[in-house]
Design a protein around this motif. Structure first.
Motif, PDB file in Angstrom:
ATOM      1  N   ALA A 238       0.825  -1.216   0.000  1.00  0.00           N
ATOM      2  CA  ALA A 238       0.000   0.000   0.000  1.00  0.00           C
ATOM      3  C   ALA A 238       0.856   1.263   0.000  1.00  0.00           C
ATOM      4  N   ILE A 239       2.136   1.111   0.197  1.00  0.00           N
ATOM      5  CA  ILE A 239       3.041   2.264   0.192  1.00  0.00           C
ATOM      6  C   ILE A 239       3.174   2.782  -1.242  1.00  0.00           C
ATOM      7  N   PRO A 240       2.938   4.070  -1.466  1.00  0.00           N
ATOM      8  CA  PRO A 240       3.110   4.611  -2.837  1.00  0.00           C
ATOM      9  C   PRO A 240       4.560   4.478  -3.294  1.00  0.00           C
ATOM     10  N   ARG A 241       4.750   4.303  -4.585  1.00  0.00           N
ATOM     11  CA  ARG A 241       6.104   4.130  -5.105  1.00  0.00           C
ATOM     12  C   ARG A 241       6.969   5.373  -4.850  1.00  0.00           C
ATOM     13  N   TRP A 242       6.356   6.564  -4.923  1.00  0.00           N
ATOM     14  CA  TRP A 242       7.137   7.782  -4.690  1.00  0.00           C
ATOM     15  C   TRP A 242       7.636   7.842  -3.246  1.00  0.00           C
ATOM     16  N   LEU A 243       6.819   7.366  -2.282  1.00  0.00           N
ATOM     17  CA  LEU A 243       7.244   7.376  -0.887  1.00  0.00           C
ATOM     18  C   LEU A 243       8.351   6.347  -0.660  1.00  0.00           C
ATOM     19  N   GLU A 244       8.220   5.179  -1.286  1.00  0.00           N
ATOM     20  CA  GLU A 244       9.279   4.187  -1.210  1.00  0.00           C
ATOM     21  C   GLU A 244      10.590   4.762  -1.749  1.00  0.00           C
ATOM     22  N   ALA A 245      10.507   5.516  -2.860  1.00  0.00           N
ATOM     23  CA  ALA A 245      11.706   6.093  -3.468  1.00  0.00           C
ATOM     24  C   ALA A 245      12.388   7.074  -2.520  1.00  0.00           C
ATOM     25  N   ILE A 246      11.594   7.882  -1.818  1.00  0.00           N
ATOM     26  CA  ILE A 246      12.168   8.834  -0.849  1.00  0.00           C
ATOM     27  C   ILE A 246      12.846   8.095   0.292  1.00  0.00           C
ATOM     28  N   ILE A 247      12.170   7.077   0.823  1.00  0.00           N
ATOM     29  CA  ILE A 247      12.727   6.311   1.940  1.00  0.00           C
ATOM     30  C   ILE A 247      14.045   5.665   1.552  1.00  0.00           C
ATOM     31  N   LEU A 248      14.072   5.040   0.386  1.00  0.00           N
ATOM     32  CA  LEU A 248      15.289   4.338  -0.041  1.00  0.00           C
ATOM     33  C   LEU A 248      16.411   5.315  -0.366  1.00  0.00           C
ATOM     34  N   ARG A 249      16.070   6.501  -0.873  1.00  0.00           N
ATOM     35  CA  ARG A 249      17.126   7.477  -1.138  1.00  0.00           C
ATOM     36  C   ARG A 249      17.719   8.008   0.165  1.00  0.00           C
ATOM     37  N   CYS A 250      16.907   8.179   1.174  1.00  0.00           N
ATOM     38  CA  CYS A 250      17.424   8.562   2.497  1.00  0.00           C
ATOM     39  C   CYS A 250      18.410   7.523   3.023  1.00  0.00           C
ATOM     40  N   MET A 251      18.171   6.254   2.676  1.00  0.00           N
ATOM     41  CA  MET A 251      18.953   5.158   3.244  1.00  0.00           C
ATOM     42  C   MET A 251      20.053   4.660   2.323  1.00  0.00           C
ATOM     43  N   GLU A 252      20.401   5.428   1.310  1.00  0.00           N
ATOM     44  CA  GLU A 252      21.506   5.035   0.440  1.00  0.00           C
ATOM     45  C   GLU A 252      22.816   4.986   1.229  1.00  0.00           C
ATOM     46  N   VAL A 253      23.589   3.942   1.022  1.00  0.00           N
ATOM     47  CA  VAL A 253      24.900   3.839   1.668  1.00  0.00           C
ATOM     48  C   VAL A 253      25.850   4.884   1.088  1.00  0.00           C
ATOM     49  N   ASP A 254      25.864   5.004  -0.224  1.00  0.00           N
ATOM     50  CA  ASP A 254      26.722   5.972  -0.913  1.00  0.00           C
ATOM     51  C   ASP A 254      26.128   7.370  -0.749  1.00  0.00           C
ATOM     52  N   ARG A 255      26.884   8.255  -0.079  1.00  0.00           N
ATOM     53  CA  ARG A 255      26.336   9.584   0.195  1.00  0.00           C
ATOM     54  C   ARG A 255      26.160  10.439  -1.056  1.00  0.00           C
ATOM     55  N   SER A 256      26.800  10.080  -2.156  1.00  0.00           N
ATOM     56  CA  SER A 256      26.582  10.826  -3.391  1.00  0.00           C
ATOM     57  C   SER A 256      25.201  10.529  -3.968  1.00  0.00           C
ATOM     58  N   ARG A 257      24.571   9.442  -3.512  1.00  0.00           N
ATOM     59  CA  ARG A 257      23.243   9.073  -3.996  1.00  0.00           C
ATOM     60  C   ARG A 257      22.167   9.345  -2.937  1.00  0.00           C
ATOM     61  N   ARG A 258      22.592   9.634  -1.733  1.00  0.00           N
ATOM     62  CA  ARG A 258      21.653   9.938  -0.646  1.00  0.00           C
ATOM     63  C   ARG A 258      21.280  11.420  -0.704  1.00  0.00           C
TER      64      ARG A 258
END
Length: 475
Positions: A238-258
Motif C-alpha cells: 500500500a506504500i506509494p512508489r514515490w514514498l518508497e523512493a524517498i525512503i530508499l534514497r534517504c537510506m543510500e549507503v553511498d552519500r553521493s546518492r543519498r
C-alpha cells in the motif's frame, strides 16, 4: 552516587517529580521562579566506575543545547558544574513521543508523509545551526503543538565546537537500528547521517519493521554497508512508489546518492509528483556462489559511503595538545606546562586546545575507580584538569578536556594525537632517574614517535630556577 528526591533544591531548582529515565541520567520535573516556562532537570549518573561516555555526553549536550534556538529544540535554562552537582535545566516539552506512533505501525502513507515533513523541518533548522544530531530515533522526537521537537543531544556534533566524543573514540556511537553507515565507521561530521536515520524511521512507520533490526555487535551494524533492507513495498504494497523512493534514497549507503539536505527531503515529501521513481531495481545477488564471491572481494569500507555531502569534511583549525600530569596536583611542572601552552597558543591564534591528562591503569587486576573519599577518580581528575587550564581564559569553543585511562601515558597521548590529527604537543618531562633512563620517559617516547612538532618542558630546569631564585634572595 548522590541520591535525589522530590523537594530537593539544586541552585534554586526544586525537584518535583521523577520522570522515566534511561541508564545515563535521571530526569526530573522541576520549578524555579526565575523561569516562565515548565522545566526539567537532567542529572547524569556519575557512579564511580560508570562509563566515561556519560560524562562526555553530558558536557556535549550542555555545550550544544545552550547554542540552539528555535521551536524545534527545548529552551536551555541553566547547567551545573561537575565539581558540584552536574545538571542541565531545560524546557519541559509537552507532546506525544514518536515512539508511541511507531508502536502502532504500519501507518497510512499520508500519516507517514506528515511525520516525515515535520521531522525534516526540524532537521533542516538544526543543520542550519551547524549541528548534526547523530542519535535521531523515535524516542528522541516529540510531536508537540508547535511541531516536532528534537531531544537528547548527548551524541551530537557542532561543527564549530571540539568533538568530545569523537576525539576520544572511533567506535560506532548511535542507536543500532538507525545509525548511518559512516557513523559505523567512526565519522561524526555529516548532516546526511541524520537523513539516513530519518529514512529508517519512515521505513519503520510505513512497514512496521526496522530495516536493519537491532544488531548488538560491530559486525552486525556493519552489514548495512553491504546488505540493503527489503524494499518497503515488498512488506506493505500500500506504500506509494514515490514514498518508497524517498525512503530508499534517504537510506543510500553511498552519500553521493543519498539526500544531502533535509530541505530536499522536505520538498520531495510535499511534492510527490516531482519524485523520480525508478522503473526497475537491480536485485542483490543471492545464493551460495554470490556469498563465496563476496568473501574474495576486497572493498574499502569508506569508499562505499563516499565523502561527506557538505563542507564539514574540510579540515578545521589545527589542534594543540597540552599533556599534563596531575597525579600529584598542579605542581611546578604542571604550572610550567601551562606557561608553555600559553606561549604556543599565542603564536597559533586559530588553534583549538585539547587538555589531556592520563589516569594510569594497572596491567593486571582492577584499577580503583574511586579515591579515598569514595569520589569518582575520573571526575576528580577532570575537575582538576579544568582548574589547571582556567588561567588560560580560553573560550569554550576553542578548548576541550580529556582524561584518558591507559596503562601507558605515552601511548595514550600518541594515540589521541594521531586520531585527532594534532598539530603540536606540549608535554612535561620530570628529572631523570635510573628507571626512566632504562625504560624511557613519557616525553622521550612522545618525541620519538609523534607525527607532529613537540615542545618538552623539563622539570629540572624549573627546579634549578627555583634554587637560583632562593640563593639570590638569601644574598
Amino acid at each position: 552516587m548522590q541520591r535525589f528526591e522530590a523537594g530537593t533544591e539544586i541552585d534554586g531548582f526544586e525537584l518535583v517529580e521523577r520522570l522515566p529515565s534511561g541508564g545515563m541520567a535521571g530526569v526530573w520535573r522541576a520549578t524555579n521562579p526565575r523561569f516562565d516556562f515548565p522545566l526539567v532537570l537532567k542529572i547524569p549518573f556519575l557512579d564511580p566506575g560508570a562509563d566515561v561516555s556519560v560524562i562526555l555526553g553530558f558536557e556535549t549536550e550542555e555545550l550544544i543545547l545552550k547554542r540552539l534556538t528555535g521551536p524545534h529544540v527545548p529552551r536551555f535554562a541553566a547547567s551545573g558544574s561537575l565539581a558540584d552537582v552536574p545538571y542541565i535545566a531545560m524546557e519541559f516539552v509537552t507532546g506525544r513521543s514518536l515512539a508511541d506512533e511507531i508502536g502502532n505501525a504500519p501507518r497510512p502513507a499520508d500519516e507517514v508523509t506528515r511525520f516525515g515533513v515535520e521531522i525534516a523541518k526540524a532537521l533542516a533548522a538544526l543543520h542550519r545551526q551547524k549541528v548534526v544530531h547523530l542519535d535521531l530515533k523515535p524516542e528522541n522526537i516529540i510531536l508537540a503543538t508547535r511541531g516536532v521537537v528534537l531531544l537528547d543531544f548527548g551524541l551530537a556534533r557542532h561543527a564549530e565546537l571540539p568533538d568530545l566524543l569523537g576525539a576520544e573514540s572511533s567506535v560506532p556511537m548511535g542507536t543500532a537500528a538507525y545509525i548511518s553507515p559512516e557513523q559505523v565507521l567512526g565519522e561524526r561530521s555529516d548532516p546526511a547521517s541524520d537523513l539516513f536515520a530519518l529514512g529508517c524511521i519512515l521505513y519503520q512507520l510505513a512497514t512496521g519493521e526496522e530495516p536493519f533490526g537491532r544488531p548488538a555487535t560491530f559486525a552486525g551494524m556493519k552489514r548495512r554497508l553491504y546488505h540493503a533492507p527489503r524494499p518497503p513495498r515488498d512488506i506493505n504494497d500500500a506504500i506509494p512508489r514515490w514514498l518508497e523512493a524517498i525512503i530508499l534514497r534517504c537510506m543510500e549507503v553511498d552519500r553521493s546518492r543519498r539526500y544531502s539536505e533535509a530541505a530536499h527531503v522536505l520538498s520531495d515529501l510535499r511534492n510527490p509528483d516531482q519524485v523520480v521513481v525508478a522503473k526497475g531495481r537491480a536485485r542483490p545477488e543471492k545464493g551460495m556462489w554470490a556469498a563465496i564471491a563476496n568473501l574474495f572481494r576486497k572493498v574499502d569500507d569508506k569508499s562505499l559511503v563516499g565523502r561527506p555531502a557538505g563542507p564539514r569534511g574540510q579540515a578545521g583549525p589545527s589542534i594543540v595538545l597540552a599533556a599534563v600530569d596531575l597525579a600529584n596536583g598542579s605542581d611546578a611542572l604542571a604550572r610550567e606546562v601551562l606557561n608553555e601552552t600559553a606561549r604556543v597558543l599565542a603564536s597559533r591564534e586559530d588553534s583549538w586546545l585539547a587538555c589531556v591528562t592520563v589516569l594510569k591503569t594497572e596491567i593486571i587486576g582492577d584499577t580503583p575507580a574511586t579515591d579515598e573519599s569514595g569520589s569518582s577518580a575520573y571526575v576528580k581528575r577532570l575537575v582538576a584538569l579544568k582548574d589547571w587550564a582556567h588561567p588560560l581564559h580560553m573560550p569554550e569553543d576553542r578548548i576541550s578536556y580529556h582524561v584518558l585511562e591507559a596503562v601507558s601515558p605515552a601511548d595514550a597521548i600518541l594515540n589521541y594525537a594521531e586520531h585527532n590529527d594534532v598539530g603540536h604537543i606540549v608535554v612535561g618531562a620530570r628529572s631523570s632517574s635510573a628507571i626512566r633512563r632504562h625504560l624511557g620517559s613519557v616525553s622521550t617516547k612522545v618525541v620519538a614517535r609523534a607525527f607532529c612538532s613537540v615542545s618538552v618542558v623539563r622539570l629540572k630546569a624549573v627546579e634549578e630556577q627555583g634554587r637560583h631564585h632562593k640563593e639570590d634572595t638569601a644574598e
